[in-house]
Motif scaffolding. Structure first.
Motif, PDB file in Angstrom:
ATOM      1  N   LEU A  36     103.006   1.270   3.877  1.00 31.10           N
ATOM      2  CA  LEU A  36     103.825   0.794   2.764  1.00 31.10           C
ATOM      3  C   LEU A  36     103.697   1.665   1.526  1.00 31.10           C
ATOM      4  CD1 LEU A  36     103.426  -3.102   2.935  1.00 31.10           C
ATOM      5  CD2 LEU A  36     105.497  -1.768   3.352  1.00 31.10           C
ATOM      6  N   ASP A  37     102.614   2.403   1.404  1.00 29.33           N
ATOM      7  CA  ASP A  37     102.450   3.280   0.248  1.00 29.33           C
ATOM      8  C   ASP A  37     103.588   4.289   0.128  1.00 29.33           C
ATOM      9  OD1 ASP A  37     100.097   2.144  -0.709  1.00 29.33           O
ATOM     10  OD2 ASP A  37      98.819   3.426   0.534  1.00 29.33           O
ATOM     11  N   HIS A  38     104.259   4.576   1.241  1.00 33.80           N
ATOM     12  CA  HIS A  38     105.332   5.578   1.238  1.00 33.80           C
ATOM     13  C   HIS A  38     106.697   4.971   0.919  1.00 33.80           C
ATOM     14  CE1 HIS A  38     102.530   8.518   2.896  1.00 33.80           C
ATOM     15  NE2 HIS A  38     102.163   7.597   3.777  1.00 33.80           N
ATOM     16  N   PHE A  39     106.798   3.641   0.917  1.00 36.57           N
ATOM     17  CA  PHE A  39     108.090   2.985   0.689  1.00 36.57           C
ATOM     18  C   PHE A  39     108.265   2.711  -0.798  1.00 36.57           C
ATOM     19  CE2 PHE A  39     107.443   2.488   5.148  1.00 36.57           C
ATOM     20  CZ  PHE A  39     108.699   2.342   5.726  1.00 36.57           C
ATOM     21  N   ARG A  83     107.822  -4.041  13.624  1.00 38.06           N
ATOM     22  CA  ARG A  83     108.890  -3.276  12.974  1.00 38.06           C
ATOM     23  C   ARG A  83     108.388  -2.011  12.279  1.00 38.06           C
ATOM     24  NH1 ARG A  83     113.318  -5.549  14.034  1.00 38.06           N
ATOM     25  NH2 ARG A  83     113.546  -7.813  14.219  1.00 38.06           N
ATOM     26  N   PHE A  84     107.143  -2.041  11.834  1.00 38.42           N
ATOM     27  CA  PHE A  84     106.592  -0.847  11.192  1.00 38.42           C
ATOM     28  C   PHE A  84     105.868   0.059  12.177  1.00 38.42           C
ATOM     29  CE2 PHE A  84     107.403  -3.355   7.421  1.00 38.42           C
ATOM     30  CZ  PHE A  84     107.700  -2.409   6.453  1.00 38.42           C
ATOM     31  N   GLY A  85     105.680  -0.397  13.405  1.00 38.98           N
ATOM     32  CA  GLY A  85     105.013   0.435  14.400  1.00 38.98           C
ATOM     33  C   GLY A  85     103.546   0.625  14.128  1.00 38.98           C
ATOM     34  N   VAL A  86     102.870  -0.442  13.655  1.00 38.04           N
ATOM     35  CA  VAL A  86     101.441  -0.371  13.366  1.00 38.04           C
ATOM     36  C   VAL A  86     100.721  -1.457  14.171  1.00 38.04           C
ATOM     37  CG1 VAL A  86     101.824   0.560  11.055  1.00 38.04           C
ATOM     38  CG2 VAL A  86     101.643  -1.925  11.361  1.00 38.04           C
ATOM     39  N   GLU A  87      99.378  -1.395  14.161  1.00 39.25           N
ATOM     40  CA  GLU A  87      98.614  -2.357  14.943  1.00 39.25           C
ATOM     41  C   GLU A  87      97.564  -3.090  14.128  1.00 39.25           C
ATOM     42  OE1 GLU A  87      97.078  -0.562  18.464  1.00 39.25           O
ATOM     43  OE2 GLU A  87      99.066  -0.172  19.302  1.00 39.25           O
ATOM     44  N   SER A  88      97.591  -2.920  12.807  1.00 36.16           N
ATOM     45  CA  SER A  88      96.621  -3.619  11.973  1.00 36.16           C
ATOM     46  C   SER A  88      97.144  -3.749  10.555  1.00 36.16           C
ATOM     47  CB  SER A  88      95.281  -2.883  11.953  1.00 36.16           C
ATOM     48  OG  SER A  88      95.353  -1.728  11.128  1.00 36.16           O
ATOM     49  N   VAL A  89      96.536  -4.666   9.802  1.00 34.03           N
ATOM     50  CA  VAL A  89      96.915  -4.857   8.403  1.00 34.03           C
ATOM     51  C   VAL A  89      96.674  -3.595   7.599  1.00 34.03           C
ATOM     52  CG1 VAL A  89      96.234  -6.053   6.277  1.00 34.03           C
ATOM     53  CG2 VAL A  89      96.644  -7.363   8.369  1.00 34.03           C
ATOM     54  N   HIS A  90      95.545  -2.927   7.812  1.00 26.21           N
ATOM     55  CA  HIS A  90      95.241  -1.728   7.031  1.00 26.21           C
ATOM     56  C   HIS A  90      96.225  -0.598   7.333  1.00 26.21           C
ATOM     57  CE1 HIS A  90      90.790  -2.970   6.119  1.00 26.21           C
ATOM     58  NE2 HIS A  90      91.680  -3.721   5.519  1.00 26.21           N
ATOM     59  N   GLU A  91      96.620  -0.450   8.585  1.00 29.43           N
ATOM     60  CA  GLU A  91      97.635   0.555   8.931  1.00 29.43           C
ATOM     61  C   GLU A  91      98.947   0.252   8.219  1.00 29.43           C
ATOM     62  OE1 GLU A  91      98.345   1.720  13.015  1.00 29.43           O
ATOM     63  OE2 GLU A  91      96.381   0.926  13.568  1.00 29.43           O
ATOM     64  N   ASP A 105      91.920  -8.758  -1.450  1.00 26.66           N
ATOM     65  CA  ASP A 105      90.875  -8.250  -0.554  1.00 26.66           C
ATOM     66  C   ASP A 105      91.371  -8.366   0.881  1.00 26.66           C
ATOM     67  OD1 ASP A 105      88.518  -7.305   0.466  1.00 26.66           O
ATOM     68  OD2 ASP A 105      87.457  -9.228   0.309  1.00 26.66           O
ATOM     69  N   PRO A 106      92.319  -7.509   1.278  1.00 28.79           N
ATOM     70  CA  PRO A 106      92.956  -7.660   2.589  1.00 28.79           C
ATOM     71  C   PRO A 106      91.963  -7.500   3.739  1.00 28.79           C
ATOM     72  CG  PRO A 106      93.549  -5.558   1.585  1.00 28.79           C
ATOM     73  CD  PRO A 106      92.834  -6.344   0.544  1.00 28.79           C
ATOM     74  N   PRO A 107      91.905  -8.481   4.619  1.00 26.54           N
ATOM     75  CA  PRO A 107      91.013  -8.376   5.773  1.00 26.54           C
ATOM     76  C   PRO A 107      91.599  -7.432   6.805  1.00 26.54           C
ATOM     77  CG  PRO A 107      92.313 -10.356   5.942  1.00 26.54           C
ATOM     78  CD  PRO A 107      92.674  -9.732   4.622  1.00 26.54           C
ATOM     79  N   GLU A 108      90.765  -6.938   7.670  1.00 25.16           N
ATOM     80  CA  GLU A 108      91.259  -6.118   8.773  1.00 25.16           C
ATOM     81  C   GLU A 108      91.639  -7.058   9.912  1.00 25.16           C
ATOM     82  OE1 GLU A 108      92.936  -4.078   9.782  1.00 25.16           O
ATOM     83  OE2 GLU A 108      91.936  -2.272  10.475  1.00 25.16           O
ATOM     84  N   VAL A 109      92.923  -7.249  10.083  1.00 22.24           N
ATOM     85  CA  VAL A 109      93.461  -8.074  11.168  1.00 22.24           C
ATOM     86  C   VAL A 109      94.219  -7.150  12.103  1.00 22.24           C
ATOM     87  CG1 VAL A 109      94.953  -9.996  11.779  1.00 22.24           C
ATOM     88  CG2 VAL A 109      93.666 -10.056   9.633  1.00 22.24           C
ATOM     89  N   ARG A 110      93.859  -7.164  13.354  1.00 22.56           N
ATOM     90  CA  ARG A 110      94.492  -6.300  14.338  1.00 22.56           C
ATOM     91  C   ARG A 110      95.384  -7.115  15.268  1.00 22.56           C
ATOM     92  NH1 ARG A 110      93.001  -1.306  14.134  1.00 22.56           N
ATOM     93  NH2 ARG A 110      94.014  -0.915  16.137  1.00 22.56           N
ATOM     94  N   LEU A 111      96.373  -6.450  15.826  1.00 22.79           N
ATOM     95  CA  LEU A 111      97.333  -7.116  16.700  1.00 22.79           C
ATOM     96  C   LEU A 111      96.644  -7.838  17.849  1.00 22.79           C
ATOM     97  CD1 LEU A 111     100.270  -7.637  17.618  1.00 22.79           C
ATOM     98  CD2 LEU A 111     100.200  -5.408  18.787  1.00 22.79           C
ATOM     99  N   GLU A 112      95.670  -7.188  18.480  1.00 21.75           N
ATOM    100  CA  GLU A 112      95.039  -7.787  19.647  1.00 21.75           C
ATOM    101  C   GLU A 112      94.148  -8.979  19.291  1.00 21.75           C
ATOM    102  OE1 GLU A 112      92.477  -4.055  18.681  1.00 21.75           O
ATOM    103  OE2 GLU A 112      94.596  -4.679  18.592  1.00 21.75           O
ATOM    104  N   TRP A 113      93.830  -9.131  17.997  1.00 22.43           N
ATOM    105  CA  TRP A 113      92.996 -10.255  17.573  1.00 22.43           C
ATOM    106  C   TRP A 113      93.808 -11.531  17.322  1.00 22.43           C
ATOM    107  CZ3 TRP A 113      89.897  -7.463  13.108  1.00 22.43           C
ATOM    108  CH2 TRP A 113      89.125  -6.429  13.660  1.00 22.43           C
ATOM    109  N   LEU A 114      95.097 -11.403  17.084  1.00 24.58           N
ATOM    110  CA  LEU A 114      95.902 -12.529  16.617  1.00 24.58           C
ATOM    111  C   LEU A 114      95.814 -13.777  17.496  1.00 24.58           C
ATOM    112  CD1 LEU A 114      99.118 -10.752  15.260  1.00 24.58           C
ATOM    113  CD2 LEU A 114      97.244 -11.752  13.961  1.00 24.58           C
ATOM    114  N   PRO A 115      95.855 -13.650  18.832  1.00 20.99           N
ATOM    115  CA  PRO A 115      95.817 -14.885  19.633  1.00 20.99           C
ATOM    116  C   PRO A 115      94.518 -15.671  19.496  1.00 20.99           C
ATOM    117  CG  PRO A 115      96.608 -13.016  20.937  1.00 20.99           C
ATOM    118  CD  PRO A 115      96.057 -12.461  19.672  1.00 20.99           C
ATOM    119  N   ASP A 116      93.437 -15.018  19.097  1.00 20.52           N
ATOM    120  CA  ASP A 116      92.129 -15.674  19.074  1.00 20.52           C
ATOM    121  C   ASP A 116      91.702 -16.163  17.699  1.00 20.52           C
ATOM    122  OD1 ASP A 116      91.792 -15.117  21.832  1.00 20.52           O
ATOM    123  OD2 ASP A 116      91.157 -13.075  21.346  1.00 20.52           O
TER     124      ASP A 116
END
Length: 421
Positions: free
Chosen positions: A341-344, A328-336, A297-308
């Motif tokens: 990864l679906d393409h790899f 490295r993947f050029g994304v800003e969230s877990v869902h992105e 059940d992957p949570p939505e974690v965004r780059l800007e949220w990480l410090p908090d």
């Protein structure tokens, strides 16, 4: 006999101690493994480990910064060793300078590893690793050729090594690349020098999204169709006088086990493929690093949220892993990231492989790598040699970093036999 006036005799004061943190322990083993081929010394690495522990002990537990301590200790070590290298050059001691530069390069890479990829310091330590490596490799016999292979609107940074005494006579050649966090510089110590000793040309590359590429072209990220950059690499090799294109191997390490496998499915000029380890489904492989509850059940974690996000909800090691994943993947969230990864996937393409292949995996790498290696052996269209490295060999871990001479012996003995047919 005179009265005792000494304090006794000791063998030394340095003690061998590891880390409680599993990722720190693995990275320490990674550094120790490179000692086999000149990428470090036990004394320097153990000294850095003591510095990391001392730094952490001096910090309040609630604000402790393990990654920062690691970066500080290894960057300081790298700077000291680099300073010694330049002093050796001034004193006309090129061999000593080369060896110091090589070790400094690896210590800068260690500092780069745990440094926040969105900070200037990350690129600073990475470029220092590259500069020191080039300074050392230019003093090899023969010197390294620093290469920039044309690729789309940028270039692929690479190093082309030829064995001593090499001339224009075509030789067997291996392309080597790593995966998620290694670098082309590290590859020299991990598998490159061993190949040179066996008479191979070696082309060590950093493709889009990989460490060496992002230092120079941070806008380029991982791409699933790895056959595109590999096609540019093989095009370049085909123009080199000393390369026997009928004896061209490709070796992919770590996540490079996906990239190299995908590329070889579409690049007919590759004549032998070695994967350490084979990855058919990069999404399943990478999710293996995360807790089951996050996978299911992957949570939505965004780059800007990480410090908090508090440590009780997101441990430091997982926070650091997510940050480098986003970078490295050029994304800003877990869902992105999960969508990307679906393409790899190699999918049905693996059936196209009609060349000899070597599957390498450690028994202690976990169930997912072992399962994917088994699936690869069953699905590949050509002959596959399977090698599972065991703990009792001192080689059961990820990419056999704790026993690189054994890993290289298995790899290149197999490749020699393929090319001698």
């Amino acid at each position: 006999m005179s009265a005792n006036t000494t304090e006794g005799v000791q063998r030394g004061r340095m003690r061998v101690r590891g880390y409680d943190e599993p990722e720190f322990e693995f990275q320490m083993l990674r550094g120790l493994g490179a000692i086999n081929y000149g990428g470090g010394t036990p004394g320097e690495l153990l000294l850095a480990a003591d510095a990391v522990r001392a730094c952490m002990a001096a910090q309040p537990e609630e604000s402790r910064d393990p990654a920062g301590c690691w970066v500080q200790a290894h960057a300081a070590l790298a700077q000291r060793v680099e300073k010694a290298a330049w002093a050796c050059l001034e004193g006309n001691h090129p061999v000593s300078a080369r060896d110091h530069f090589f070790r400094a390069s690896m210590y800068y890479r260690s500092a780069e590893y745990f440094c926040d990829p969105y900070t200037p310091e990350h690129r600073k330590w990475g470029l220092s690793s590259r500069a020191c490596f080039i300074a050392g490799a230019q003093r090899l016999d023969p010197p390294v050729q620093v290469v920039h292979i044309p690729y789309e609107n940028a270039d692929i940074p690479a190093y082309f090594f030829t064995p001593p005494g090499a001339d224009s006579i075509p030789r067997k050649t291996v392309i080597v690349h790593t995966g998620f966090d290694g670098s082309a510089e590290e590859l020299y110590f991990e598998c490159g020098r061993a190949a040179l000793e066996r008479g191979y040309n070696v082309l060590a590359i950093d493709g889009p999204g990989q460490t060496g590429m992002t230092r120079l072209h941070p806008q380029l990220k991982f791409r699933p169709d790895w056959e595109v950059p590999i096609r540019a690499v093989v095009d370049w090799l085909a123009e080199q006088a000393g390369v026997d294109m009928s004896r061209l191997g490709l070796y992919g390490i770590s996540l490079g086990g996906y990239f190299a496998l995908r590329a070889a499915c579409f690049e007919p000029r590759i004549r032998a493929l070695a994967l350490n380890s084979p990855i058919l489904d990069l999404k399943a492989y990478q999710l293996g690093f995360f807790p089951p509850e996050m996978v299911n059940d992957p949570p939505e974690v965004r780059l800007e949220w990480l410090p908090d996000i508090p440590r009780s909800e997101l441990p430091d090691d997982l926070r650091a892993l997510l940050k480098i994943v986003f970078f490295r993947f050029g994304v800003e969230s877990v869902h992105e990231w999960l969508n990307a990864l679906d393409h790899f996937q190699t999918g049905d393409h693996i059936g196209r492989l009609a060349i000899p292949c070597l599957s390498m995996v450690g028994e202690a790498e976990g169930g997912e790598p072992l399962a994917q290696a088994r699936q690869f052996c069953d699905a590949a269209g050509g002959e596959v040699t399977e090698r599972v490295f065991m703990l009792e060999e001192g080689a059961g871990g990820h990419c056999q970093l704790e026993n690189l001479p054994l890993s290289s012996a298995v790899l290149y003995d197999w490749m020699d036999e393929v090319f001698e047919r």
